[in-house]
Write a protein that holds these residues in place. Sequence first.
Motif, short mmCIF file in Angstrom:
data_model
loop_
_atom_site.label_atom_id
_atom_site.label_comp_id
_atom_site.label_asym_id
_atom_site.label_seq_id
_atom_site.Cartn_x
_atom_site.Cartn_y
_atom_site.Cartn_z
N ARG A 133 0.83 -1.21 0.00
CA ARG A 133 0.00 0.00 0.00
C ARG A 133 0.86 1.25 0.00
NH1 ARG A 133 -5.44 -0.32 3.67
NH2 ARG A 133 -5.90 -2.51 3.33
N SER B 87 -4.45 4.64 7.78
CA SER B 87 -4.92 5.62 8.75
C SER B 87 -3.71 6.30 9.41
CB SER B 87 -5.78 4.93 9.81
OG SER B 87 -4.98 4.14 10.65
N GLN C 52 -1.85 3.97 11.63
CA GLN C 52 -1.08 2.97 10.87
C GLN C 52 0.18 3.58 10.28
OE1 GLN C 52 -4.24 1.77 8.27
NE2 GLN C 52 -4.71 -0.03 9.52
P1 ADP Z 1 -7.93 3.96 12.58
O1 ADP Z 1 -9.04 3.52 13.51
O2 ADP Z 1 -6.67 3.13 12.79
O3 ADP Z 1 -7.67 5.44 12.57
P2 ADP Z 1 -9.29 4.31 10.00
O4 ADP Z 1 -10.70 4.46 10.46
O5 ADP Z 1 -8.60 5.51 9.46
O6 ADP Z 1 -8.40 3.53 11.08
O7 ADP Z 1 -9.25 3.20 8.84
C1 ADP Z 1 -9.87 1.95 9.04
C2 ADP Z 1 -9.33 0.96 8.02
O8 ADP Z 1 -9.48 1.46 6.68
C3 ADP Z 1 -7.87 0.70 8.19
O9 ADP Z 1 -7.66 -0.73 8.12
C4 ADP Z 1 -7.19 1.42 7.04
O10 ADP Z 1 -6.05 0.72 6.58
C5 ADP Z 1 -8.26 1.41 5.99
N1 ADP Z 1 -8.10 2.62 5.19
C6 ADP Z 1 -8.12 3.90 5.64
N2 ADP Z 1 -7.96 4.77 4.64
C7 ADP Z 1 -7.82 4.01 3.51
C8 ADP Z 1 -7.64 4.32 2.12
N3 ADP Z 1 -7.54 5.57 1.69
N4 ADP Z 1 -7.54 3.31 1.24
C9 ADP Z 1 -7.63 2.03 1.66
N5 ADP Z 1 -7.81 1.67 2.95
C10 ADP Z 1 -7.93 2.64 3.87
#
Ligand code: ADP
Length: 231
Positions: free
Chosen positions: A134, A140, A143
């Motif tokens: 990725r 996020s 991450q």
């Molecule tokens: P967190 O609770 O860790 O802040 P998020 O709500 O931002 O997580 O994201 C939830 C999930 O969606 C994560 O597994 C993240 O990898 C995935 N994700 C977030 N943004 C994207 C994106 N732009 N494209 C693909 N996957 C995404």
Amino acid sequence: AASITLEHIGKTYPDGTVAVGDFGLEVRAGELTVLIGPSGCGKSTILRMINRLIEPTKGRILIDGENILERNAVELRRHIGYVIQNVGLFPHQNIRTNIGTVPRMLGWDKKRINERADELLELVGLDPARYAKRYPHELSGGQRQRVGVARALAADPRVLLMDEPFSAVDPIARGRLQEEFLKLQATVRKTIVLVTHDIDEAVRLGDRIAVLAEGGRLLQYAPPAELLSRP
Ligand code: ADP
Ligand code: ADP
């Protein structure tokens, strides 16, 4: 792990600002030392002197007894992991490539770099099969912060410097990240200097806490339990 000795270090910026007057600290090998204090008291300046992003105007910095001010700064930084608030991953490189930044500079072969990247992703709690390919914007904030830690650890640095590593993460994710980071530290046992202005974070993560005031004046340096029990 390596010890860090800061001997009477100071930094006066070219405009005359004395960010750090005269600061000394002994960071023991394998310990996590927190620098805490009000905004502008010189925490980031001290941290950045340890990896020579900022040159001290006085004093000596020793890592395992070796004066690092005599080293080539660029070469030195390959052995000092550095994690900042918004990580600064390269947006056009995938996660695995980002983690391989320093190993590539050190000339590791591609297979070894990829294996190391995947190993580190596991270590910071990201499934390599899902995340290695990725790009940073597909993760996020929390991450990305994990990837920042993985990248900093990639070439097994002698010490790890962290400047407000969790402050950009929302409070719920932050607690979880801190817990996981503690587990990670129990495994890798790096010598870490971490800057924060969050007292809860300092107490939670620090083996020792250095409390600073304006101009990098050291008020106290002790394990959290000792600081808290003082009147
Ligand atoms: P967190 O609770 O860790 O802040 P998020 O709500 O931002 O997580 O994201 C939830 C999930 O969606 C994560 O597994 C993240 O990898 C995935 N994700 C977030 N943004 C994207 C994106 N732009 N494209 C693909 N996957 C995404
Ligand atoms: P902290 O990390 O504790 O917030 P800093 O180390 O960033 O503190 O800054 C310490 C002091 O040095 C502050 O007064 C800040 O304004 C000043 N400072 C930081 N960088 C520079 C610079 N490049 N030039 C002049 N003054 C600076």
